[in-house]
Design a protein around this motif. Structure first.
Motif, PDB file in Angstrom:
ATOM      1  N   VAL A  58       0.667  -0.998   0.184  1.00 47.13           N
ATOM      2  CA  VAL A  58       0.213   0.113  -0.030  1.00 47.13           C
ATOM      3  C   VAL A  58       1.158   1.085  -0.032  1.00 47.13           C
ATOM      4  O   VAL A  58       1.738   1.465   0.636  1.00 47.13           O
ATOM      5  CB  VAL A  58      -0.266  -0.252   1.034  1.00 47.13           C
ATOM      6  CG1 VAL A  58      -2.044   1.652   1.223  1.00 47.13           C
ATOM      7  CG2 VAL A  58      -1.459  -1.335   1.269  1.00 47.13           C
ATOM      8  N   LYS A  70       1.429   4.854   0.968  1.00 45.78           N
ATOM      9  CA  LYS A  70      -0.062   6.488   1.133  1.00 45.78           C
ATOM     10  C   LYS A  70       1.223   7.252   0.296  1.00 45.78           C
ATOM     11  O   LYS A  70       1.951   7.871   0.180  1.00 45.78           O
ATOM     12  CB  LYS A  70       1.197   6.888   2.489  1.00 45.78           C
ATOM     13  CG  LYS A  70      -0.027   5.832   3.328  1.00 45.78           C
ATOM     14  CD  LYS A  70       0.972   5.998   5.182  1.00 45.78           C
ATOM     15  CE  LYS A  70      -0.546   4.640   5.838  1.00 45.78           C
ATOM     16  NZ  LYS A  70       0.454   5.065   7.265  1.00 45.78           N
ATOM     17  N   GLU A 103      -3.832  12.521   2.695  1.00 50.26           N
ATOM     18  CA  GLU A 103      -2.664  11.613   2.841  1.00 50.26           C
ATOM     19  C   GLU A 103      -4.158  10.516   2.764  1.00 50.26           C
ATOM     20  O   GLU A 103      -4.817  10.019   3.672  1.00 50.26           O
ATOM     21  CB  GLU A 103      -2.215  11.489   3.545  1.00 50.26           C
ATOM     22  CG  GLU A 103      -1.420  10.003   4.105  1.00 50.26           C
ATOM     23  CD  GLU A 103      -0.336   9.876   4.691  1.00 50.26           C
ATOM     24  OE1 GLU A 103       0.531  10.316   5.344  1.00 50.26           O
ATOM     25  OE2 GLU A 103      -1.276   9.119   6.124  1.00 50.26           O
ATOM     26  N   GLU A 109      -4.422   6.207   0.434  1.00 48.06           N
ATOM     27  CA  GLU A 109      -3.187   5.304   0.860  1.00 48.06           C
ATOM     28  C   GLU A 109      -4.109   4.456  -0.381  1.00 48.06           C
ATOM     29  O   GLU A 109      -5.021   3.992  -0.679  1.00 48.06           O
ATOM     30  CB  GLU A 109      -3.958   3.618   1.627  1.00 48.06           C
ATOM     31  CG  GLU A 109      -4.136   4.784   3.749  1.00 48.06           C
ATOM     32  CD  GLU A 109      -4.200   3.103   4.638  1.00 48.06           C
ATOM     33  OE1 GLU A 109      -5.100   2.851   4.574  1.00 48.06           O
ATOM     34  OE2 GLU A 109      -3.416   3.458   5.526  1.00 48.06           O
ATOM     35  N   CYS A 131      -8.796   6.578   2.597  1.00 46.14           N
ATOM     36  CA  CYS A 131      -9.145   7.776   3.245  1.00 46.14           C
ATOM     37  C   CYS A 131      -9.349   7.686   5.075  1.00 46.14           C
ATOM     38  O   CYS A 131     -10.704   7.591   4.614  1.00 46.14           O
ATOM     39  CB  CYS A 131      -9.018   9.250   2.530  1.00 46.14           C
ATOM     40  SG  CYS A 131      -8.220  10.557   3.483  1.00 46.14           S
TER      41      CYS A 131
END
Length: 380
Positions: free
Chosen positions: A7, A9, A26, A28, A138
């Motif tokens: 994953v 970020k 931010e 993922e 998110c």
């Protein structure tokens, strides 16, 4: 450290609800699944279609969503079964897919693909990956995709039928415009209207799409190119790109279609509408000559409105058609358009008014709403 299979970020602009500014968050981004590719977006344009998707008057979209469909980037990793792409490839995501296998892809009559033709409305309903799930999260919430591309994220995941490899030397902060605006306007003229050498044309609206249509008219050999816009600041660039006559409807007491028909002996051969306003679409049709005049609709009207067309105009030989992604079969055509740009066959650079850091996305939309930019490119 490799990110493959992990994953990631990263930064993205999320529209949490209609009518509100974007929020830089931010997010993922999950690894690509079968026949998917994860792409690091380098540059993305700001297009009016993105604004439509968050306009409360346009339609009910799904939120929260990551918009963006005019991007260019580099392949970060590929999912199982992907054979046409590898990490490091320069690519352009495609909101108009080309699977190469369906009846539409196999026909020269259309550039549609069943991957999108089964969607109710191509603008807003590509909200998940083909298997019905999202690759974005998110704050613990699922985030929807947009048009199969979602380029307002530093990393995005797309289906392999919605991506194309391009020249490794291409500047991504310019050729991203081939992902939508330029291809749509230029192709509307070349592929859909089929403007002929020596013909007369009228282009309504001088945004990125309209100015690309002007370039198309010039390339097709039109002898006279009228451009119509209420923003006179755009006229000098339009002339540089090939316009011969610049008209501001606010300067005339008569409807602009009457002005054009009087100036040009009954009307133009071709009219290209690049605004998305049904009154302008009507004017564009009415400014074409009887007998053979063709009006090509490029803009998307807010709220699903209809064009009021008199059947008598059609009986008298006028035609009306419309274009989606400029009629280009995307996988086949986008690399060629990039190559043509690299060979200086058209001027993409002229369409870029501002290049801003991605964090300035709300400023970029304000510049568009205020008519102060042709295209603003956001770079990560």
């Amino acid at each position: 450290m490799s990110t493959v299979g992990k994953v990631i970020k990263c930064k993205a602009a999320i529209a949490w609800e209609a009518g509100n500014p974007f929020s830089i968050e931010e997010v993922e981004v999950a690894p690509p699944k079968e026949h998917e590719i994860r792409v690091k977006i380098v540059a993305t344009g700001v297009c009016r279609s993105d604004a439509h998707a968050i306009n409360p008057n346009f339609k009910e979209g799904l939120f929260p969503v990551i918009l963006g469909h005019e991007g260019a980037g580099i392949v970060e990793s590929t999912g199982p079964g992907v054979t046409q792409f590898k990490p490091g490839d320069k690519v352009i995501p495609l909101y108009m897919p080309q699977c190469g296998q369906c009846k539409f892809c196999l026909s020269p009559k259309t550039n549609l693909c069943e991957k999108i033709s089964k969607i109710k409305t191509a603008i807003s309903d590509q909200d998940l990956m083909p298997n019905g799930t999202s690759r974005f999260t998110c704050r613990g919430k699922q985030i929807y995709h947009f048009m199969g591309t979602s380029t307002f994220s530093e990393y995005t995941v797309v289906s392999e039928t919605s991506l194309v490899k391009i020249d490794a030397a291409a500047p991504l902060d310019k050729v991203c415009l081939i992902g939508c605006g330029f291809s749509t306007g230029y192709g509307a003229v070349i592929n859909t209207a089929k403007v002929e050498p020596g013909s007369t044309c009228a282009v309504f609206g001088l945004g990125g799409v309209g100015l690309s249509a002007v370039m198309g008219c010039k390339a097709a050999g039109a002898s006279r190119i009228f451009v119509i816009d209420i923003n006179k600041d755009k006229f000098s660039l339009a002339k540089e790109l090939g316009a011969t006559d610049c008209l501001n409807p606010q300067d005339f007491k008569k409807p602009i279609q009457e002005v054009i028909t009087e100036i040009n002996d009954g009307g133009v051969d071709f009219a290209i509408e690049c605004i998305g306003n049904i009154a302008i679409m009507k004017a564009a049709l009415e400014c074409t000559t009887v007998g053979w005049g063709t009006c090509t609709i490029v803009g998307v009207a807010v709220g699903g409105q209809s064009i009021p067309v008199s059947p008598m105009q059609l009986i008298m030989g006028k035609k009306i058609n419309a274009t989606f992604f400029g009629g280009w079969k995307s996988v086949d055509s986008v690399p060629k358009l990039v190559s043509d740009y690299m060979a200086k066959k058209f001027n993409l650079d002229a369409l870029v008014t501002y290049t801003l850091p991605f964090d300035k996305i709300n400023d970029a939309f304000d510049l568009m709403y205020e008519g102060k930019s042709i295209r603003t490119i956001l770079v990560f």
